[in-house]
Design a protein around this motif. Structure first.
Motif, PDB file in Angstrom:
ATOM      1  N   ASP A 299       0.816  -1.208   0.000  1.00 55.92           N
ATOM      2  CA  ASP A 299       0.000   0.000   0.000  1.00 55.92           C
ATOM      3  C   ASP A 299       0.854   1.264   0.000  1.00 55.92           C
ATOM      4  O   ASP A 299       0.477   2.280  -0.605  1.00 55.92           O
ATOM      5  CB  ASP A 299      -0.962   0.006   1.189  1.00 55.92           C
ATOM      6  CG  ASP A 299      -2.247  -0.766   0.906  1.00 55.92           C
ATOM      7  OD1 ASP A 299      -2.374  -1.313  -0.216  1.00 55.92           O
ATOM      8  OD2 ASP A 299      -3.115  -0.829   1.791  1.00 55.92           O
TER       9      ASP A 299
ATOM     10  N   TYR B 281       0.806   4.414  -2.563  1.00 54.28           N
ATOM     11  CA  TYR B 281       0.788   5.837  -2.238  1.00 54.28           C
ATOM     12  C   TYR B 281       1.531   6.648  -3.308  1.00 54.28           C
ATOM     13  O   TYR B 281       1.149   7.782  -3.616  1.00 54.28           O
ATOM     14  CB  TYR B 281       1.468   6.115  -0.890  1.00 54.28           C
ATOM     15  CG  TYR B 281       0.760   5.602   0.340  1.00 54.28           C
ATOM     16  CD1 TYR B 281      -0.555   5.167   0.321  1.00 54.28           C
ATOM     17  CD2 TYR B 281       1.434   5.563   1.563  1.00 54.28           C
ATOM     18  CE1 TYR B 281      -1.180   4.705   1.473  1.00 54.28           C
ATOM     19  CE2 TYR B 281       0.826   5.113   2.718  1.00 54.28           C
ATOM     20  CZ  TYR B 281      -0.481   4.671   2.667  1.00 54.28           C
ATOM     21  OH  TYR B 281      -1.087   4.215   3.813  1.00 54.28           O
TER      22      TYR B 281
ATOM     23  N   LYS C 271     -10.438   5.577  -6.052  1.00 55.99           N
ATOM     24  CA  LYS C 271     -10.546   4.238  -5.459  1.00 55.99           C
ATOM     25  C   LYS C 271     -10.516   3.171  -6.540  1.00 55.99           C
ATOM     26  O   LYS C 271      -9.864   2.127  -6.384  1.00 55.99           O
ATOM     27  CB  LYS C 271     -11.821   4.124  -4.633  1.00 55.99           C
ATOM     28  CG  LYS C 271     -11.822   4.940  -3.351  1.00 55.99           C
ATOM     29  CD  LYS C 271     -13.168   4.816  -2.638  1.00 55.99           C
ATOM     30  CE  LYS C 271     -13.247   5.670  -1.382  1.00 55.99           C
ATOM     31  NZ  LYS C 271     -14.578   5.559  -0.735  1.00 55.99           N
TER      32      LYS C 271
ATOM     33  N   THR D 272      -7.031   2.853  -7.741  1.00 58.09           N
ATOM     34  CA  THR D 272      -6.209   2.183  -6.735  1.00 58.09           C
ATOM     35  C   THR D 272      -6.356   0.673  -6.816  1.00 58.09           C
ATOM     36  O   THR D 272      -5.349  -0.063  -6.790  1.00 58.09           O
ATOM     37  CB  THR D 272      -6.595   2.665  -5.322  1.00 58.09           C
ATOM     38  OG1 THR D 272      -6.312   4.059  -5.211  1.00 58.09           O
ATOM     39  CG2 THR D 272      -5.837   1.904  -4.254  1.00 58.09           C
TER      40      THR D 272
ATOM     41  N   GLU E 261       3.626  11.627  -3.390  1.00 56.02           N
ATOM     42  CA  GLU E 261       2.379  11.281  -2.708  1.00 56.02           C
ATOM     43  C   GLU E 261       1.421  12.472  -2.618  1.00 56.02           C
ATOM     44  O   GLU E 261       1.837  13.634  -2.631  1.00 56.02           O
ATOM     45  CB  GLU E 261       2.669  10.757  -1.300  1.00 56.02           C
ATOM     46  CG  GLU E 261       3.334   9.387  -1.294  1.00 56.02           C
ATOM     47  CD  GLU E 261       3.567   8.857   0.118  1.00 56.02           C
ATOM     48  OE1 GLU E 261       2.986   9.425   1.064  1.00 56.02           O
ATOM     49  OE2 GLU E 261       4.337   7.887   0.259  1.00 56.02           O
TER      50      GLU E 261
ATOM     51  N   THR F  95      -3.681   8.946  -1.140  1.00 52.27           N
ATOM     52  CA  THR F  95      -3.402   8.100   0.014  1.00 52.27           C
ATOM     53  C   THR F  95      -4.697   7.692   0.704  1.00 52.27           C
ATOM     54  O   THR F  95      -4.854   6.549   1.146  1.00 52.27           O
ATOM     55  CB  THR F  95      -2.469   8.838   0.994  1.00 52.27           C
ATOM     56  OG1 THR F  95      -1.207   9.073   0.339  1.00 52.27           O
ATOM     57  CG2 THR F  95      -2.235   8.015   2.252  1.00 52.27           C
ATOM     58  N   GLN F  96      -5.646   8.624   0.782  1.00 53.86           N
ATOM     59  CA  GLN F  96      -6.957   8.314   1.364  1.00 53.86           C
ATOM     60  C   GLN F  96      -7.644   7.203   0.571  1.00 53.86           C
ATOM     61  O   GLN F  96      -8.243   6.278   1.157  1.00 53.86           O
ATOM     62  CB  GLN F  96      -7.831   9.576   1.363  1.00 53.86           C
ATOM     63  CG  GLN F  96      -9.238   9.372   1.930  1.00 53.86           C
ATOM     64  CD  GLN F  96     -10.092  10.625   1.813  1.00 53.86           C
ATOM     65  OE1 GLN F  96      -9.602  11.729   1.560  1.00 53.86           O
ATOM     66  NE2 GLN F  96     -11.399  10.466   1.995  1.00 53.86           N
TER      67      GLN F  96
ATOM     68  N   VAL G 111      -6.173   4.866  -1.237  1.00 53.44           N
ATOM     69  CA  VAL G 111      -5.446   3.614  -0.988  1.00 53.44           C
ATOM     70  C   VAL G 111      -5.863   3.022   0.350  1.00 53.44           C
ATOM     71  O   VAL G 111      -6.168   1.825   0.458  1.00 53.44           O
ATOM     72  CB  VAL G 111      -3.917   3.851  -1.023  1.00 53.44           C
ATOM     73  CG1 VAL G 111      -3.170   2.579  -0.625  1.00 53.44           C
ATOM     74  CG2 VAL G 111      -3.477   4.316  -2.410  1.00 53.44           C
ATOM     75  N   ASN G 112      -5.898   3.847   1.385  1.00 54.40           N
ATOM     76  CA  ASN G 112      -6.260   3.356   2.715  1.00 54.40           C
ATOM     77  C   ASN G 112      -7.700   2.848   2.763  1.00 54.40           C
ATOM     78  O   ASN G 112      -8.001   1.862   3.431  1.00 54.40           O
ATOM     79  CB  ASN G 112      -6.058   4.467   3.744  1.00 54.40           C
ATOM     80  CG  ASN G 112      -4.597   4.814   3.959  1.00 54.40           C
ATOM     81  OD1 ASN G 112      -3.709   4.005   3.665  1.00 54.40           O
ATOM     82  ND2 ASN G 112      -4.326   5.996   4.456  1.00 54.40           N
ATOM     83  N   ALA G 113      -8.582   3.526   2.041  1.00 55.93           N
ATOM     84  CA  ALA G 113     -10.000   3.149   2.063  1.00 55.93           C
ATOM     85  C   ALA G 113     -10.255   1.823   1.355  1.00 55.93           C
ATOM     86  O   ALA G 113     -11.271   1.169   1.615  1.00 55.93           O
ATOM     87  CB  ALA G 113     -10.843   4.245   1.420  1.00 55.93           C
TER      88      ALA G 113
ATOM     89  N   SER H 119      -7.771  -0.690   1.142  1.00 48.70           N
ATOM     90  CA  SER H 119      -6.624  -1.548   1.465  1.00 48.70           C
ATOM     91  C   SER H 119      -6.972  -3.033   1.354  1.00 48.70           C
ATOM     92  O   SER H 119      -7.983  -3.490   1.891  1.00 48.70           O
ATOM     93  CB  SER H 119      -6.135  -1.244   2.885  1.00 48.70           C
ATOM     94  OG  SER H 119      -4.983  -2.002   3.183  1.00 48.70           O
TER      95      SER H 119
END
Length: 539
Positions: free
Chosen positions: A208, A212, A229, A232, A268, A273-274, A276-278, A280
């Motif tokens: 992940d 980023y 998203k 990603t 980045e 990044t948000q 990617v995290n959402a 994961s």
């Protein structure tokens, strides 16, 4: 950051990724713990590299885990350089401090001495340009002659040797524990692979964290969150399918367009990044396996079947009509007959002087599937990606896409759906409205022999500019056809004006299309399922 805390974070990261990997086994695939990216764009086959920062942590890397065994400091940063040749090695293993002190003593006595890291918290000293007896006399340790290949790290205060066989690795102490190399910052670990007398930098990092630095390089961070998203998940899935592409070079993929552009921490963006995290751990799956998640900038109105670009048909990479694409995706290039003559000569084609470019196959949506350059003594037929790339050394360069007309002749390109918000009773919109597929077939003089949803226009004449009536052959799905045509594009000017819409190979997710769908209210999973036929999102 306190080193004990850093060790705990490294251990926790490894455990977290490990549990994530275990949870995926039921789907017949395994999410990698970490990925190895060859930083080819900044340090490929080099003899030296500049590493920024005042301190580097030293250790070894194994299966994505970092084992710290010391550090090296410098007020001016570091230079990593290839080192090889014969050295005199002290046979005693010792601590880093003792190795550093002994190297200083030998240096003051006139020897070129370096502390050397052996892995597992073991150090010694290597000396260059001296004999065994001279080193033994000066150091009062037993010594032996050895052949060394590896990296030398030079700082303002000391130099350290790292044999390549121990897999040495480095971690930074900058913001977010980043390191910098040749002006760009990265998360994770830095290591090098050596080929002959050169080295290539490799970044070992959590998947992940890799994303980023990938997602904002492949799609503008200003795009809608649902589009980010979708991008990603495509990028994560694509990475899993590319995981062995460069293993013969010592890493899994590179940081260039041949895999996915990766700009590290320097590139980045908070919004990417948000995204990617959402998402994961989520990937696109078909029949229990990660898909080959190809994507392109824009398609010009219709995506493409994989077999029309590469060799193999894939059930989830089937052409679909675009609902809409964001922005202006048109382009125009020009060629002359003289340009074609020069190109044919440079490529060694023996077809005489260029006389014409004839389009011989078109697909639904107006994409050129085959054309030939006609010369006075023969012709050169172009298919698949060669239609774009054949002109790379010509004045116009490679064509941005295959959805184009030449001197206004060819297919009816740039047809989109109505671009309305998605209906509550349907998961996706379509541009397959009345007349759309017929219009997309082409202009002036083609007899369409089609099947499926196009059967209503069987044996009817479609409009194809400059074309002649030719029977069609089709091996496509019922919603997507390839038409045989014969469209001469030359005119009295001697110029070929090539005007197109869409950029890239056209297969899979359209980034401009995903942005439009997100603006129309579609969620990331709906976007992905529209572009990749029959997939599920797992993870």
């Amino acid at each position: 950051m306190n080193r004990k805390i850093k060790k705990l974070i490294t251990a926790a990261l490894t455990l977290t990724i490990g549990f994530s990997s275990m949870s995926q086994v039921a789907f017949a695939y395994e999410v990698p713990q970490a990925v190895r990216i060859g930083l080819e764009s900044i340090c490929k086959n080099k003899t030296t590299a500049l590493i920024g920062g005042r301190e580097l942590l030293i250790g070894t890397e194994k299966n994505g885990s970092f084992k710290e065994n010391g550090s090296i400091s410098s007020s001016t940063g570091f230079t990593a350089a290839i080192a090889s040749g014969e050295y005199i090695a002290i046979e005693e293993e010792m601590s880093q401090r003792n190795a550093s002190d002994l190297a200083d003593i030998l240096s003051r006595l006139g020897h070129r001495a370096y502390s050397a890291y052996l892995g597992n918290d073991k150090w010694t000293v290597y000396v260059s340009g001296s004999s065994v007896s001279e080193v033994e006399s000066a150091s009062r340790y037993s010594a032996t002659r050895t052949t060394f290949t590896g990296i030398r790290l030079d700082g303002s205060q000391t130099s350290v040797l790292f044999p390549s066989e121990i897999n040495p690795a480095f971690m930074g102490t900058g913001e977010q524990d980043t390191f910098s190399i040749n002006g760009k910052s990265y998360r994770g670990m830095l290591t090098f692979v050596i080929h002959g007398g050169t080295m290539t930098a490799v970044n070992v990092v959590d998947l992940d964290m890799y994303l980023y630095g990938v997602v904002p390089a492949e799609m503008p961070a200003s795009y809608e969150m649902e589009a980010l998203k979708a991008q990603t998940i495509s990028a994560r899935t694509y990475a899993m399918m590319k995981i062995s592409a460069y293993r013969n070079l010592g890493y899994e993929f590179n940081d260039t367009i041949s895999c996915q552009v990766y700009n590290g921490y320097s590139g980045e963006s908070a919004r990417s990044t948000q995204a990617v995290n959402a998402t994961s751990g989520k990937i696109a799956v078909y029949d229990g396996k990660p898909i080959e998640a190809y994507f392109c900038a824009s398609t010009g109105g219709y995506t493409e079947n994989s077999e029309n670009v590469w060799a193999n048909p894939l059930p989830y990479l089937k052409a679909v009509p675009e609902i809409a694409e964001d922005g202006d995706n048109s382009w125009k290039v020009t060629l002359t007959l003289n340009d074609l003559d020069a190109l044919l000569s440079a490529k060694g084609e023996n077809i005489g002087s260029a006389e014409d470019i004839v389009i011989t196959k078109l697909s639904t949506g107006g994409r050129v599937q085959e054309m030939k350059i006609v010369g006075s003594r023969g012709s050169k037929t172009l298919t698949k990606e060669a239609i774009r790339t054949y002109f790379s050394s010509a004045s116009c360069g490679s064509l941005p896409g295959k959805m184009f007309t030449i001197n206004g002749k060819g297919g009816e390109i740039g047809i989109y759906g109505e671009g309305t918000k998605k209906s509550s009773s349907s998961n996706q919109s379509s541009n397959m409205g009345s007349g759309t597929l017929a219009e997309a077939g082409a202009k002036n003089g083609i007899v369409a022999n089609t099947e499926g949803s196009l059967s209503a226009i069987n044996e009817k004449t479609l409009s194809i500019s400059g074309g002649s009536k030719v029977g069609t052959t089709t091996s496509q799905s019922s919603d997507y056809e390839i038409y045989s045509v014969n469209i001469s594009t030359v005119d009295n000017s001697g110029w070929f004006v090539i005007e197109g819409i869409g950029r890239g190979h056209g297969v899979g997710l359209s980034q401009k299309g995903a942005q439009s769908m997100a603006k129309l209210g579609y969620k990331y999973d709906e976007i992905l399922k529209y572009y990749y036929t029959g997939i599920t999102i797992e993870g």
